[in-house]
Design a protein around this motif. Structure first.
Motif, PDB file in Angstrom:
ATOM      1  N   UNK A   1       3.588  13.017  -1.142  1.00  0.00           N
ATOM      2  CA  UNK A   1       2.874  14.030  -0.356  1.00  0.00           C
ATOM      3  C   UNK A   1       2.852  13.662   1.121  1.00  0.00           C
ATOM      4  N   UNK A   2       2.683  12.367   1.395  1.00  0.00           N
ATOM      5  CA  UNK A   2       2.668  11.905   2.774  1.00  0.00           C
ATOM      6  C   UNK A   2       1.448  12.329   3.555  1.00  0.00           C
ATOM      7  N   UNK A   3       0.443  12.811   2.840  1.00  0.00           N
ATOM      8  CA  UNK A   3      -0.779  13.263   3.499  1.00  0.00           C
ATOM      9  C   UNK A   3      -1.930  13.127   2.508  1.00  0.00           C
ATOM     10  N   UNK A   4      -3.118  12.833   3.034  1.00  0.00           N
ATOM     11  CA  UNK A   4      -4.293  12.677   2.181  1.00  0.00           C
ATOM     12  C   UNK A   4      -4.880  14.052   1.874  1.00  0.00           C
ATOM     13  N   UNK A   5      -4.235  14.758   0.950  1.00  0.00           N
ATOM     14  CA  UNK A   5      -4.640  16.108   0.608  1.00  0.00           C
ATOM     15  C   UNK A   5      -4.521  16.298  -0.904  1.00  0.00           C
ATOM     16  N   UNK A   6      -5.607  16.694  -1.553  1.00  0.00           N
ATOM     17  CA  UNK A   6      -5.623  16.812  -3.013  1.00  0.00           C
ATOM     18  C   UNK A   6      -4.569  17.783  -3.535  1.00  0.00           C
ATOM     19  N   UNK A   7      -4.467  18.948  -2.894  1.00  0.00           N
ATOM     20  CA  UNK A   7      -3.519  19.952  -3.363  1.00  0.00           C
ATOM     21  C   UNK A   7      -2.086  19.460  -3.249  1.00  0.00           C
ATOM     22  N   UNK A   8      -1.780  18.766  -2.156  1.00  0.00           N
ATOM     23  CA  UNK A   8      -0.431  18.233  -1.972  1.00  0.00           C
ATOM     24  C   UNK A   8      -0.118  17.146  -2.997  1.00  0.00           C
ATOM     25  N   UNK A   9      -1.115  16.329  -3.304  1.00  0.00           N
ATOM     26  CA  UNK A   9      -0.935  15.279  -4.309  1.00  0.00           C
ATOM     27  C   UNK A   9      -0.678  15.913  -5.677  1.00  0.00           C
ATOM     28  N   UNK A  10      -1.451  16.958  -6.025  1.00  0.00           N
ATOM     29  CA  UNK A  10      -1.245  17.652  -7.298  1.00  0.00           C
ATOM     30  C   UNK A  10       0.150  18.275  -7.362  1.00  0.00           C
ATOM     31  N   UNK A  11       0.601  18.861  -6.255  1.00  0.00           N
ATOM     32  CA  UNK A  11       1.945  19.442  -6.205  1.00  0.00           C
ATOM     33  C   UNK A  11       3.009  18.378  -6.442  1.00  0.00           C
ATOM     34  N   UNK A  12       2.791  17.184  -5.882  1.00  0.00           N
ATOM     35  CA  UNK A  12       3.754  16.099  -6.053  1.00  0.00           C
ATOM     36  C   UNK A  12       3.803  15.634  -7.505  1.00  0.00           C
ATOM     37  N   UNK A  13       2.655  15.634  -8.190  1.00  0.00           N
ATOM     38  CA  UNK A  13       2.639  15.262  -9.611  1.00  0.00           C
ATOM     39  C   UNK A  13       3.387  16.306 -10.427  1.00  0.00           C
ATOM     40  N   UNK A  14       3.141  17.583 -10.133  1.00  0.00           N
ATOM     41  CA  UNK A  14       3.833  18.652 -10.869  1.00  0.00           C
ATOM     42  C   UNK A  14       5.350  18.588 -10.681  1.00  0.00           C
TER      43      UNK A  14
ATOM     44  N   UNK B   1       0.796  -1.210   0.000  1.00  0.00           N
ATOM     45  CA  UNK B   1       0.000   0.000   0.000  1.00  0.00           C
ATOM     46  C   UNK B   1       0.836   1.271   0.000  1.00  0.00           C
ATOM     47  N   UNK B   2       0.267   2.350   0.521  1.00  0.00           N
ATOM     48  CA  UNK B   2       0.964   3.640   0.593  1.00  0.00           C
ATOM     49  C   UNK B   2       1.778   3.670   1.888  1.00  0.00           C
ATOM     50  N   UNK B   3       3.042   3.472   1.778  1.00  0.00           N
ATOM     51  CA  UNK B   3       3.897   3.318   2.966  1.00  0.00           C
ATOM     52  C   UNK B   3       3.976   4.592   3.804  1.00  0.00           C
ATOM     53  N   UNK B   4       3.960   5.757   3.160  1.00  0.00           N
ATOM     54  CA  UNK B   4       4.046   7.006   3.920  1.00  0.00           C
ATOM     55  C   UNK B   4       2.767   7.294   4.698  1.00  0.00           C
ATOM     56  N   UNK B   5       1.707   6.542   4.391  1.00  0.00           N
ATOM     57  CA  UNK B   5       0.446   6.661   5.136  1.00  0.00           C
ATOM     58  C   UNK B   5       0.184   5.402   5.963  1.00  0.00           C
ATOM     59  N   UNK B   6       1.269   4.771   6.393  1.00  0.00           N
ATOM     60  CA  UNK B   6       1.144   3.614   7.272  1.00  0.00           C
ATOM     61  C   UNK B   6       0.637   2.363   6.584  1.00  0.00           C
ATOM     62  N   UNK B   7       0.875   2.260   5.277  1.00  0.00           N
ATOM     63  CA  UNK B   7       0.425   1.079   4.541  1.00  0.00           C
ATOM     64  C   UNK B   7      -1.028   1.158   4.108  1.00  0.00           C
ATOM     65  N   UNK B   8      -1.560   2.359   3.981  1.00  0.00           N
ATOM     66  CA  UNK B   8      -2.957   2.530   3.560  1.00  0.00           C
ATOM     67  C   UNK B   8      -3.195   1.862   2.213  1.00  0.00           C
ATOM     68  N   UNK B   9      -4.298   1.168   2.116  1.00  0.00           N
ATOM     69  CA  UNK B   9      -4.661   0.493   0.870  1.00  0.00           C
ATOM     70  C   UNK B   9      -5.345   1.478  -0.072  1.00  0.00           C
ATOM     71  N   UNK B  10      -5.180   1.231  -1.371  1.00  0.00           N
ATOM     72  CA  UNK B  10      -5.859   2.054  -2.364  1.00  0.00           C
ATOM     73  C   UNK B  10      -7.214   1.431  -2.688  1.00  0.00           C
ATOM     74  N   UNK B  11      -8.172   2.277  -2.988  1.00  0.00           N
ATOM     75  CA  UNK B  11      -9.509   1.827  -3.358  1.00  0.00           C
ATOM     76  C   UNK B  11      -9.938   2.561  -4.618  1.00  0.00           C
ATOM     77  N   UNK B  12     -10.387   1.797  -5.621  1.00  0.00           N
ATOM     78  CA  UNK B  12     -10.816   2.372  -6.883  1.00  0.00           C
ATOM     79  C   UNK B  12     -12.328   2.578  -6.879  1.00  0.00           C
ATOM     80  N   UNK B  13     -12.750   3.804  -7.133  1.00  0.00           N
ATOM     81  CA  UNK B  13     -14.177   4.123  -7.234  1.00  0.00           C
ATOM     82  C   UNK B  13     -14.485   4.391  -8.700  1.00  0.00           C
ATOM     83  N   UNK B  14     -15.384   3.626  -9.281  1.00  0.00           N
ATOM     84  CA  UNK B  14     -15.615   3.624 -10.722  1.00  0.00           C
ATOM     85  C   UNK B  14     -16.950   4.268 -11.065  1.00  0.00           C
TER      86      UNK B  14
END
Length: 414
Positions: free
Chosen positions: A343-356, A71-84
């Motif tokens: 990003x290490x945090x569940x935050x949309x803006x931080x995730x977008x910054x990491x992609x950029x 999973x996401x190691x920086x979030x303690x092994x959080x699993x990903x979930x796909x919403x379709x």
């Protein structure tokens, strides 16, 4: 001490221990990290459903692989979930699907899709307002030409593919026949990606290449009868023809009609664009003979360097090969995973910054032609290349750019 006293003392001790144990706080179980939700919005019904299904296969496999690897190691092994969510068959329905998904899933951190450029344009109007990072393989240059900050395009844009495609096809023809083509024809639908793809050619590209356009036909999908369109090509007989459609039913009708009229791709070079032209479903409905020799420009296609992934995908899905749709969806999920990790945090803006901020030839970059993930200030992948595959003996094989495991291209003799 008598035996009776010993038993009494022991009984009192056991009772005291029991009371103490009951009073002690129970051990706290390790709390499972909250799932990381990502969205997939693609057509799962209507004429483009097959492509959406292929994207879903790739995304599902990526989510499973990520979760199996910790999973996401920086979030303690959080699993990903796909919403379709299903775009269905129109841009308006695609927009509504995006609105519902975001309203019903406020914790979603990012998303991928919506395959058809017209749908992606509608969906990203919604996701941009929600500041939701969105990754797409759609081609239209308008998608990343609106000044949006949360949209990322991993394919070369339609106009860039067009700029690369025309000289590449001309070079291929000259190497195969010893002379450059002088005439061409166009059959295309009027959705966003074909319009974007053909725009540079119509705006001087054909003239610069020394090509006279003998046939230029635009139709509104779905196509009910390909006869009038193909008849014009048979009458004009250009040196080669562009067939820029977007749905498998239209692909099949056109390619079968070319073959029926004696000008199939093995006799008259036909150049298409898009992964739908390499979908296994097209082989089933059109037949290998109708597809043989067709050259298709695309943004991404599988190759021998991804053999392990290809084999795992085939085993998991029963599909005969790994198309751009599944391959890009797989890679897009990994881009989101790596961005959330950074990003290490569940935050949309931080995730977008990491992609950029991404600039890598490792990880998710392995799943894209060019093996480099970096986005410019518009959200377009830097140096995204053109790929060409060709139908040869019932299989779409990569013929450009040349590399390990690629086949030699063939140019039909007129």
């Amino acid at each position: 001490m008598s035996q009776a006293h010993r038993w009494l003392t022991l009984s009192i001790l056991i009772m005291a221990l029991g009371v103490a144990a009951a009073a002690a706080p129970a051990p706290v179980a390790a709390q499972q990290p909250k799932e990381v939700e990502i969205a997939l919005i693609v057509p799962l019904s209507g004429p483009w459903a097959r492509q959406g299904q292929l994207e879903r296969m790739g995304a599902d496999m990526a989510v499973d692989d990520i979760n199996k690897s910790g999973g996401i190691k920086s979030l303690g092994g959080a699993r990903m979930k796909l919403i379709v969510s299903d775009t269905s068959d129109s841009a308006e329905k695609a927009k509504n699907a995006a609105q519902r998904l975001i309203a019903q899933n406020p914790d979603v951190l990012g998303g991928i899709g919506a395959w058809l450029s017209s749908f992606t344009l509608a969906v990203t109007e919604v996701t941009e307002r929600a500041e939701l990072p969105w990754i797409t393989l759609s081609y239209s240059d308008v998608i990343t030409g609106r000044g949006f900050r949360y949209v990322f395009q991993t394919s070369a844009t339609g106009d860039r593919q067009s700029e690369l495609a025309l000289p590449t096809i001309m070079e291929l023809a000259e190497k195969s026949t010893g002379k450059k083509p002088t005439t061409t024809g166009v059959i295309q639908d009027n959705t966003a990606a074909p319009v974007s793809f053909m725009k540079p050619m119509r705006a001087g590209g054909f003239e610069k290449a020394g090509l006279k356009v003998l046939v230029d036909e635009i139709y509104t999908p779905p196509l009910s009868d390909a006869t009038p369109l193909v008849s014009k090509v048979r009458t004009a007989r250009p040196d080669f023809v562009w067939v820029i459609s977007t749905s498998i039913p239209d692909d099949s009708l056109l390619m079968q009609k070319f073959t029926e009229m004696g000008i199939g791709a093995n006799k008259l070079p036909i150049v298409g664009n898009g992964a739908h032209f390499g979908a296994p479903e097209l082989l089933k409905v059109a037949g290998a003979d109708a597809l043989e020799g067709a050259l298709i420009t695309v943004a991404n296609w599988s190759h021998d360097g991804q053999r392990q992934l290809i084999d795992e995908f085939k085993k998991r899905t029963g599909e005969p090969w790994l198309t751009q749709d599944s391959l890009c969806a797989y890679g897009h999920v990994w881009i989101l995973k790596e961005a959330v990790e950074k990003a290490g945090v569940a935050d949309r803006k931080k995730v977008a910054e990491a992609i950029r901020a991404m600039d890598t030839t490792e990880g998710a970059a392995r799943y894209f032609a060019g093996n480099h993930i970096k986005f410019d200030d518009k959200g377009r992948r830097v140096d995204a290349p053109l790929v060409i595959y060709q139908w040869q003996q019932g299989v779409p094989v990569t013929v450009y750019p040349k590399g390990p495991g690629t086949a030699n291209p063939r140019w039909a003799a007129k």
